[in-house]
Structure formats: structure tokens, C-alpha cells
Design a protein around this motif. Structure first.
Motif, PDB file in Angstrom:
ATOM      1  N   LEU A 162       0.823  -1.209   0.000  1.00  0.00           N
ATOM      2  CA  LEU A 162       0.000   0.000   0.000  1.00  0.00           C
ATOM      3  C   LEU A 162       0.856   1.258   0.000  1.00  0.00           C
ATOM      4  O   LEU A 162       0.568   2.208  -0.736  1.00  0.00           O
ATOM      5  CB  LEU A 162      -0.943  -0.002   1.204  1.00  0.00           C
ATOM      6  N   ASP A 163       1.901   1.284   0.806  1.00  0.00           N
ATOM      7  CA  ASP A 163       2.759   2.467   0.862  1.00  0.00           C
ATOM      8  C   ASP A 163       3.362   2.784  -0.501  1.00  0.00           C
ATOM      9  O   ASP A 163       3.414   3.941  -0.915  1.00  0.00           O
ATOM     10  CB  ASP A 163       3.880   2.276   1.889  1.00  0.00           C
ATOM     11  N   ASP A 164       3.824   1.758  -1.209  1.00  0.00           N
ATOM     12  CA  ASP A 164       4.411   1.965  -2.534  1.00  0.00           C
ATOM     13  C   ASP A 164       3.363   2.426  -3.543  1.00  0.00           C
ATOM     14  O   ASP A 164       3.617   3.313  -4.363  1.00  0.00           O
ATOM     15  CB  ASP A 164       5.082   0.685  -3.032  1.00  0.00           C
ATOM     16  N   ALA A 165       2.191   1.824  -3.483  1.00  0.00           N
ATOM     17  CA  ALA A 165       1.118   2.223  -4.390  1.00  0.00           C
ATOM     18  C   ALA A 165       0.716   3.671  -4.150  1.00  0.00           C
ATOM     19  O   ALA A 165       0.487   4.433  -5.089  1.00  0.00           O
ATOM     20  CB  ALA A 165      -0.087   1.297  -4.228  1.00  0.00           C
ATOM     21  N   ALA A 166       0.628   4.063  -2.879  1.00  0.00           N
ATOM     22  CA  ALA A 166       0.277   5.445  -2.552  1.00  0.00           C
ATOM     23  C   ALA A 166       1.321   6.411  -3.089  1.00  0.00           C
ATOM     24  O   ALA A 166       0.983   7.447  -3.661  1.00  0.00           O
ATOM     25  CB  ALA A 166       0.136   5.605  -1.045  1.00  0.00           C
ATOM     26  N   LYS A 167       2.601   6.057  -2.924  1.00  0.00           N
ATOM     27  CA  LYS A 167       3.672   6.909  -3.446  1.00  0.00           C
ATOM     28  C   LYS A 167       3.564   7.049  -4.958  1.00  0.00           C
ATOM     29  O   LYS A 167       3.752   8.132  -5.510  1.00  0.00           O
ATOM     30  CB  LYS A 167       5.037   6.339  -3.069  1.00  0.00           C
ATOM     31  N   MET A 168       3.266   5.935  -5.643  1.00  0.00           N
ATOM     32  CA  MET A 168       3.122   5.970  -7.103  1.00  0.00           C
ATOM     33  C   MET A 168       1.991   6.908  -7.527  1.00  0.00           C
ATOM     34  O   MET A 168       2.049   7.516  -8.584  1.00  0.00           O
ATOM     35  CB  MET A 168       2.863   4.563  -7.641  1.00  0.00           C
ATOM     36  N   CYS A 169       0.980   7.026  -6.672  1.00  0.00           N
ATOM     37  CA  CYS A 169      -0.179   7.874  -6.971  1.00  0.00           C
ATOM     38  C   CYS A 169      -0.015   9.292  -6.437  1.00  0.00           C
ATOM     39  O   CYS A 169      -0.905  10.129  -6.606  1.00  0.00           O
ATOM     40  CB  CYS A 169      -1.442   7.253  -6.385  1.00  0.00           C
ATOM     41  N   GLY A 170       1.100   9.537  -5.768  1.00  0.00           N
ATOM     42  CA  GLY A 170       1.337  10.873  -5.228  1.00  0.00           C
ATOM     43  C   GLY A 170       0.568  11.171  -3.957  1.00  0.00           C
ATOM     44  O   GLY A 170       0.304  12.327  -3.639  1.00  0.00           O
ATOM     45  N   VAL A 171       0.215  10.124  -3.212  1.00  0.00           N
ATOM     46  CA  VAL A 171      -0.552  10.291  -1.973  1.00  0.00           C
ATOM     47  C   VAL A 171       0.379  10.089  -0.783  1.00  0.00           C
ATOM     48  O   VAL A 171       1.151   9.136  -0.742  1.00  0.00           O
ATOM     49  CB  VAL A 171      -1.706   9.267  -1.910  1.00  0.00           C
ATOM     50  N   ASP A 172       0.274  10.980   0.190  1.00  0.00           N
ATOM     51  CA  ASP A 172       1.053  10.849   1.424  1.00  0.00           C
ATOM     52  C   ASP A 172       0.160  10.167   2.455  1.00  0.00           C
ATOM     53  O   ASP A 172      -0.759  10.766   3.002  1.00  0.00           O
ATOM     54  CB  ASP A 172       1.487  12.230   1.917  1.00  0.00           C
ATOM     55  N   ILE A 173       0.438   8.893   2.707  1.00  0.00           N
ATOM     56  CA  ILE A 173      -0.364   8.101   3.646  1.00  0.00           C
ATOM     57  C   ILE A 173      -0.425   8.757   5.024  1.00  0.00           C
ATOM     58  O   ILE A 173      -1.468   8.785   5.664  1.00  0.00           O
ATOM     59  CB  ILE A 173       0.219   6.676   3.781  1.00  0.00           C
ATOM     60  N   ASN A 174       0.685   9.313   5.480  1.00  0.00           N
ATOM     61  CA  ASN A 174       0.712   9.929   6.798  1.00  0.00           C
ATOM     62  C   ASN A 174      -0.206  11.137   6.890  1.00  0.00           C
ATOM     63  O   ASN A 174      -0.737  11.442   7.947  1.00  0.00           O
ATOM     64  CB  ASN A 174       2.144  10.329   7.156  1.00  0.00           C
ATOM     65  N   ALA A 175      -0.422  11.823   5.785  1.00  0.00           N
ATOM     66  CA  ALA A 175      -1.266  13.012   5.782  1.00  0.00           C
ATOM     67  C   ALA A 175      -2.750  12.667   5.877  1.00  0.00           C
ATOM     68  O   ALA A 175      -3.549  13.489   6.300  1.00  0.00           O
ATOM     69  CB  ALA A 175      -1.002  13.844   4.532  1.00  0.00           C
ATOM     70  N   ILE A 176      -3.120  11.435   5.484  1.00  0.00           N
ATOM     71  CA  ILE A 176      -4.544  11.094   5.472  1.00  0.00           C
ATOM     72  C   ILE A 176      -4.933  10.109   6.565  1.00  0.00           C
ATOM     73  O   ILE A 176      -6.078   9.714   6.647  1.00  0.00           O
ATOM     74  CB  ILE A 176      -4.964  10.527   4.094  1.00  0.00           C
ATOM     75  N   GLN A 177      -4.001   9.703   7.403  1.00  0.00           N
ATOM     76  CA  GLN A 177      -4.330   8.719   8.440  1.00  0.00           C
ATOM     77  C   GLN A 177      -5.204   9.278   9.536  1.00  0.00           C
ATOM     78  O   GLN A 177      -5.985   8.556  10.126  1.00  0.00           O
ATOM     79  CB  GLN A 177      -3.044   8.147   9.053  1.00  0.00           C
ATOM     80  N   ASP A 178      -5.084  10.523   9.841  1.00  0.00           N
ATOM     81  CA  ASP A 178      -5.849  11.078  10.973  1.00  0.00           C
ATOM     82  C   ASP A 178      -7.199  11.519  10.567  1.00  0.00           C
ATOM     83  O   ASP A 178      -7.748  12.080   9.941  1.00  0.00           O
ATOM     84  CB  ASP A 178      -5.081  12.221  11.640  1.00  0.00           C
TER      85      ASP A 178
END
Length: 44
Positions: free
Chosen positions: A28-44
């Protein structure tokens, strides 16, 4: 979810189930990076 969303998801699942190319797993982390999404920014 709307009916269109459900139909789209069902079609994605059918495409996956009928695919012969299921060997590559992307974390998931790699897929998010490929899509330009920062997982840490959307967790909260």
C-alpha cells in the motif's frame, strides 16, 4: 455507495479474477507513493 460505484467495483473484481497476471504484489505504501498520496497526511 451508489449503484455505479458498486458496478465499477464488481467489474474490477471480475477483471482481477479473470486475469492470469496476479503475480505482482505492491505494498500500500508503494502504491500510494506511485499515486502521489502521502499516507501519513490522510491517516488522521
Amino acid at each position: 455507495m451508489s449503484d455505479n460505484d458498486n458496478e465499477y467495483c464488481i467489474q474490477l473484481l471480475e477483471n482481477y479474477n479473470n486475469s492470469t497476471d496476479k503475480s505482482e504484489f505492491i505494498p500500500l505504501d508503494d502504491a500510494a507513493k506511485m499515486c502521489g498520496v502521502d499516507i501519513n497526511a490522510i491517516q488522521d
